[in-house]
Design a protein around this motif. Structure first.
Motif, PDB file in Angstrom:
ATOM      1  N   ARG A   1       8.185   7.826  -1.920  1.00 61.55           N
ATOM      2  CA  ARG A   1       7.114   7.315  -1.073  1.00 61.55           C
ATOM      3  C   ARG A   1       7.588   6.083  -0.313  1.00 61.55           C
ATOM      4  N   TYR A   2       7.194   5.987   0.945  1.00 56.07           N
ATOM      5  CA  TYR A   2       7.478   4.743   1.644  1.00 56.07           C
ATOM      6  C   TYR A   2       6.299   3.806   1.436  1.00 56.07           C
ATOM      7  N   VAL A   3       6.599   2.535   1.338  1.00 58.74           N
ATOM      8  CA  VAL A   3       5.606   1.522   0.969  1.00 58.74           C
ATOM      9  C   VAL A   3       5.324   0.631   2.164  1.00 58.74           C
ATOM     10  N   GLU A   4       4.055   0.444   2.456  1.00 59.85           N
ATOM     11  CA  GLU A   4       3.660  -0.505   3.495  1.00 59.85           C
ATOM     12  C   GLU A   4       3.612  -1.908   2.896  1.00 59.85           C
TER      13      GLU A   4
ATOM     14  N   ARG B   1      10.721  -5.504   4.314  1.00 60.69           N
ATOM     15  CA  ARG B   1      10.874  -4.282   3.520  1.00 60.69           C
ATOM     16  C   ARG B   1       9.724  -3.300   3.750  1.00 60.69           C
ATOM     17  N   ASP B   2       8.926  -3.576   4.765  1.00 66.18           N
ATOM     18  CA  ASP B   2       7.865  -2.648   5.146  1.00 66.18           C
ATOM     19  C   ASP B   2       8.450  -1.277   5.459  1.00 66.18           C
ATOM     20  N   ARG B   3       7.773  -0.244   4.967  1.00 64.97           N
ATOM     21  CA  ARG B   3       8.146   1.156   5.203  1.00 64.97           C
ATOM     22  C   ARG B   3       9.442   1.579   4.515  1.00 64.97           C
ATOM     23  N   GLN B   4       9.943   0.774   3.598  1.00 66.34           N
ATOM     24  CA  GLN B   4      11.073   1.223   2.794  1.00 66.34           C
ATOM     25  C   GLN B   4      10.553   2.054   1.624  1.00 66.34           C
ATOM     26  N   ASN B   5      11.436   2.863   1.061  1.00 64.76           N
ATOM     27  CA  ASN B   5      11.013   3.815   0.043  1.00 64.76           C
ATOM     28  C   ASN B   5      11.017   3.230  -1.359  1.00 64.76           C
TER      29      ASN B   5
ATOM     30  N   ARG C   1       0.849  -1.187   0.000  1.00 68.59           N
ATOM     31  CA  ARG C   1       0.000   0.000   0.000  1.00 68.59           C
ATOM     32  C   ARG C   1       0.883   1.235   0.000  1.00 68.59           C
ATOM     33  N   GLY C   2       0.407   2.299  -0.633  1.00 66.56           N
ATOM     34  CA  GLY C   2       1.173   3.538  -0.696  1.00 66.56           C
ATOM     35  C   GLY C   2       2.135   3.601  -1.865  1.00 66.56           C
TER      36      GLY C   2
END
Length: 263
Positions: A123-126, A115-119, A63-64
């Motif tokens: 944008r950072y990706v959930e 890799r949660d919250r990596q860019n 997401r994101g």
């Protein structure tokens, strides 16, 4: 920004990852799980434990994502991992910023969660766990909207096409179309067959490559006129091999710059 795509996935990854294409139709069949590969010393398959009990389906949800995200960007984001399928979720003909990624086994899916919250870009990706049924429901929703042109009763027919974004109808057209998402091994003859209903010649096809000679998965095709190019957009998101191919209006200058980069 990310690792190189396809052949640059590193050991244990897919040597030509982006070209493996969607195995989605086979995964939609009635079998409880899909076998990715098997051992020569055992009948045990990935996805089953030592007692042949089904293991959790190795899928994660993203997401994101940037709204210009393509599946190749997700392959780069998970560079080094063995990806079986990427499904970008569209709503009302537009990318929603969410995707499902199916891996070759549960260990890969567990690594993906790290890799949660990596860019990706700015944008950072959930990255989070989800269930197999969520993945199937997302596909079914797009099928019911007519995005794939229907699936047979066994779920074994490949997707025929996806919806074309209405934005593409309003763009300015020249005689050039850009193709994206091509198999790395694509040949001009395959592109000619793809556009067999249009007056395209081999000399008007430019397959993209990097300076090291490796394919980019993109190509530029010149048609007889801007009107003919716009008509050819009816082939947007139809298949070459097992890959659906995206088409975009482009310009002669874009094609020239691509050719210069490949030298």
């Amino acid at each position: 920004m990310y690792g190189q795509r396809g052949a640059m996935f590193g050991s244990g990854g897919v040597s030509d990852g982006y070209e493996i294409g969607s195995k989605r139709p086979r995964m939609m069949e009635s079998t409880p799980y899909f076998a990715v590969r098997s051992s020569s010393n055992s009948h045990q398959r990935y996805g089953y434990d030592s007692r042949f009990q089904p293991a959790p389906f190795p899928v994660v949800r993203l997401r994101g994502l940037p709204f210009n995200c393509a599946d190749v960007d997700i392959f780069k984001f998970f560079a080094g991992m063995d990806i079986v399928d990427v499904f970008l979720v569209n709503k009302d003909g537009r990318f929603s910023g969410e995707a499902f990624v199916v891996f070759a086994g549960n260990m890969q899916a567990e690594l993906a969660l790290q890799r949660d919250r990596q860019n990706m870009g700015r944008r950072y990706v959930e990255v989070f766990r989800c269930k197999k049924q969520e993945y199937y429901n997302a596909i079914a929703a797009e099928v019911s909207d007519g995005a794939y042109g229907g699936v047979d009763n066994r779920g074994s027919s490949p997707p025929a096409r996806r919806k074309r974004s209405p934005d593409k109808d309003n763009m300015e057209y020249t005689e050039i179309l850009k193709m994206r998402g091509l198999p790395y091994s694509v040949k001009k003859s395959e592109i000619l067959n793809f556009f067999e209903d249009f007056n395209v010649t081999e000399g008007k096809i430019q397959i993209g490559s990097r300076s090291d000679g490796k394919a980019t998965g993109e190509a530029y095709v010149e048609f007889a006129s801007a009107e003919e190019a716009k008509k050819a957009m009816c082939k947007d998101k139809m298949l070459i091999g097992s890959r659906y191919v995206e088409l975009f209006p482009s310009t002669p200058d874009d094609a020239k710059r691509s050719a210069a980069r490949s030298r």
